[in-house]
Design an enzyme around this catalytic site. Structure first.
Site, short mmCIF file in Angstrom:
data_model
loop_
_atom_site.label_atom_id
_atom_site.label_comp_id
_atom_site.label_asym_id
_atom_site.label_seq_id
_atom_site.Cartn_x
_atom_site.Cartn_y
_atom_site.Cartn_z
N HIS A 137 3.05 6.44 0.19
CA HIS A 137 2.12 5.58 -0.58
C HIS A 137 1.22 4.76 0.36
CE1 HIS A 137 4.91 5.37 -4.38
NE2 HIS A 137 4.20 6.49 -4.36
N VAL A 188 4.66 0.90 2.52
CA VAL A 188 5.94 0.22 2.34
C VAL A 188 6.94 1.07 1.55
CG1 VAL A 188 5.05 -2.12 2.57
CG2 VAL A 188 4.97 -1.02 0.36
N HIS A 189 6.58 2.31 1.24
CA HIS A 189 7.42 3.12 0.36
C HIS A 189 7.72 4.49 0.95
CE1 HIS A 189 5.44 0.72 -3.20
NE2 HIS A 189 6.39 0.02 -2.61
N PRO A 190 8.48 4.59 2.01
CA PRO A 190 8.81 5.93 2.52
C PRO A 190 9.72 6.67 1.55
CG PRO A 190 10.03 4.26 3.73
CD PRO A 190 9.06 3.53 2.84
#
Lengths: 175, 505
Positions: free
Chosen positions: B280, B443-445
């Site tokens: 993201h 911030v969203h792996p």
């Protein structure tokens, strides 16, 4: 935020620059640092500290004579402490980057080291890195900029010029 | 040896060479790991959870960027992709990324979940798990009274343009609206892993070993039998090795879990481990207003714009931007604004009158997580379709800001674009994208150990016994929204499968 030495090494130019900067960096001059400051350094050598302090003066240069300077806020010393929290590989990346800043001009037929340049020459070199067509230069610039700004805008004395009110809680500093 | 229930600093309770026995070893204490630990402990299993970072009580949080960023984030906040183009902010410490996130709670969209075509992972099948999480973490809707001025700008822009938008849900109670969520809540108002689930797991008998880095999954033939780990010293340097024996749950994030799997040379017949990283990626756009915004005050993210977020997997769908407020404290904003020196400081002086919103991409780019000796390499080169979608999302952000009354919109390319009217917006798309121009933050792996390929529908590693995955690694695609609720829900679902299987054994 931190440059990747191995990324540099993946490009021919990067490998030459990095290796060359190490060699040149070892051969050239001394970088005197006040003894009290040198004693507080945990990661950076006096030379690396001097280069970083010179970069910080340009990155954090004020728009008014009255604003705190990067020396007032001890940006380079703060970054040294910050680097102590990184792993060995990332620390090595930053040290290599500082050598490249100092001696990078050598590879572009500039006679001067970064620390010997006039402020406007230093600004031109940093702007060149920021806007470079080479991603690795842009990456190096951003790494330096972010670390310097972390060291600068962390300081309460810089907040009034932003109107920033700072933390709501008042607790002892952790370090 | 057995460990007493509690949160321990590892080096205080075990010595090098020790072997700790448990029924279940959970690697990671974020949303997924804490949920599995709680479920397993409540089922009567002995649980040891390993956490690389420290356990820091919220009473020690100082709301200062220079102190909290190094404390709460991997690589002291300096983690980037290999080319430096994306700063990847990932949590480190007991509670993982739930300690620093902004508390957004949104179920994964039904078209995404149903599109996976995986048994047990449809929107309907996951609903009971979401309901448990929403209940246990006190999830509630935000409303008009929660808007700070930065959020109000986004809402005003949405309403002026007649676009789709709405209030978000969150997991806070007793929020002081200090605005420092991303530096950890000093008021302990986040109903997160650190505050809720880890204490519940401990109350049920679990032990947490903080400052302890998992280094290898131990196998006995096709059976996972435990984890090898290193005790970290006060500066985070690895020291003596210990062994924790038990069935294993990988929950160290899409980056950490994939890296540990690769280091452990786990079987990978689909050749999929670490190969489909989604993150993201987001790009921020700033609007300069006549009015005072002071975006650092109040709840950071209350309202969303979904006008440019269409869940259509066709290749030509470039409407894949989730638009949310994205204000930052001085260091964060300073790093994002282009330039340096006096010109940069002049921009910084606009701080109280700047509103910032971000286009976060429902990405398709497949990045990779690799390990090279002890070094982690995260590669992520935005594919052409994602570049188009990102630029289109940034254009939408600028349009919203102008509609909301911004006098100038600043698009933070290396050579910043400053726009004052809608007729100039196409310059954003025309500028194009290249790495570090603009800077991206993620911030969203997700997606490095995907369901259906690396693990089965119950979260079990294909071809191995007693090894599960319970974090964002599982998701076969990006979600197009905040993943924390889905990771908690996945942890709840997989915790149930694990308990059932270990009870049968």
């Amino acid at each position: 935020m931190i440059t990747r030495r191995r990324f540099l090494k993946r490009t021919i130019g990067g490998a030459l620059l990095l290796g060359g900067a190490y060699v040149v960096g070892r051969q050239l001059g001394r970088y005197p640092v006040e003894e009290a400051t040198a004693r507080r350094l945990t990661v950076l050598s006096p030379k690396e500290y001097t280069v970083l302090a010179a970069v910080a003066r340009r990155i954090c240069a004020g728009d008014d004579a009255g604003v705190p300077t990067s020396d007032d806020t001890q940006v380079a010393l703060f970054v040294d402490g910050y680097l102590a929290r990184l792993d060995d590989g990332l620390r090595s990346d930053v040290k290599a980057l500082l050598q490249l800043v100092e001696h990078g001009g050598f590879f572009r037929l500039r006679a001067k080291r970064f620390t010997q340049m006039a402020p406007d020459e230093q600004d031109a070199m940093l702007a060149d890195w920021e806007q470079s067509r080479l991603a690795v230069r842009r990456q190096g610039f951003q790494a330096l900029k972010t670390m310097c700004l972390l060291g600068y805008w962390r300081d309460d004395r810089t907040w009034p010029m932003l109107g920033y009110t700072g933390p709501m809680v008042k607790r002892p500093r952790k370090s | 040896m057995k460990l007493a229930a509690g949160i321990h600093r590892a080096r205080d309770v075990v010595s090098g060479g020790a072997t700790v026995d448990a029924d279940v070893v959970v690697v990671g204490t974020g949303a997924g790991g804490s949920m599995v630990a709680r479920e397993a402990a409540r089922a009567g299993l002995t649980v040891v959870a390993l956490e690389e970072g420290a356990h820091t009580p919220t009473t020690e949080f100082t709301q200062r960027e220079d102190e909290m960023i190094p404390l709460l984030f991997q690589d002291a906040g300096g983690r980037t992709t290999a080319d430096g183009a994306v700063t990847l902010l990932q949590g480190r410490g007991v509670g993982g990324s739930t300690v620093h996130n902004t508390n957004l709670c949104k179920r994964a969209p039904a078209p995404v979940l149903d599109g996976w075509g995986l048994a047990g992972w449809s929107a309907a099948a996951l609903a009971p798990h979401y309901e448990v999480v929403e209940r246990d973490l006190s999830v509630s809707a935000l409303g008009e009274g929660d808007l700070n001025r930065n959020n109000a700008v986004l809402k005003r822009g949405v309403e002026k343009l007649g676009w789709k938008g709405g209030f978000l849900h969150h997991n806070r109670r007793g929020c002081a609206r200090s605005g420092f969520c991303e530096l950890g809540c000093a008021f302990d108002a986040k109903e997160n892993a650190q505050k809720v689930l880890v204490p519940q797991a401990v109350a049920a008998g679990a032990a947490v070993l903080a400052e302890c880095r998992a280094t290898k999954i131990l196998l006995d033939g096709k059976r996972a039998v435990g984890v090898e780990a290193r005790l970290l010293d006060e500066r985070g340097r690895p020291g003596a090795t210990i062994t924790v024996r038990g069935a294993v749950v990988l929950a160290g994030s899409a980056v950490g879990s994939a890296a540990l799997a690769l280091k452990s040379r786990l079987p990978d017949p689909a050749r999929a481990v670490g190969r489909t990283l989604r993150i993201h990626p987001g790009a921020a756009v700033a609007g300069i207003f006549d009015e005072i915004i002071e975006g650092w005050q109040g709840i950071p993210q209350v309202y969303e714009c979904t006008e440019k977020l269409v869940f259509d997997e066709r290749p030509d769908n470039d409407d894949r931007a989730w638009i949310i407020p994205a204000f930052a404290h001085p260091v964060g904003l300073g790093s994002a604004l282009p330039g340096f020196g006096a010109a940069h400081m002049k921009r910084m002086r606009l701080y109280p009158r700047i509103a910032v919103i971000s286009a976060m991409l429902h990405d398709r780019t497949a990045g990779t997580v690799e390990v090279d000796g002890e070094r982690l390499k995260i590669k992520y080169a935005l594919e052409a379709g994602d570049q188009r979608a990102l630029l289109k999302g940034m254009r939408a952000c600028a349009e919203l800001l102008l509609a909301a009354g911004a006098k100038t919109v600043m698009v933070p390319f290396v050579r910043p674009l400053e726009l004052t009217k809608a007729s100039e917006l196409d310059a954003i798309v025309a500028h194009g994208y290249r790495p570090l121009d603009p800077l991206l933050t993620a911030v969203h792996p997700m997606g490095t150990l995907p369901l259906g390929r690396v693990v089965d529908e119950e979260g079990r590693w294909r071809g191995l016994e007693r090894l599960w995955v319970a974090d964002g690694s599982l998701f076969p695609t990006s979600l197009g929204g905040p993943p924390q609720l889905s990771i908690y829900a996945a942890g709840h679902k997989i915790g149930g499968h694990l308990v059932a299987e270990l009870r049968r054994a």
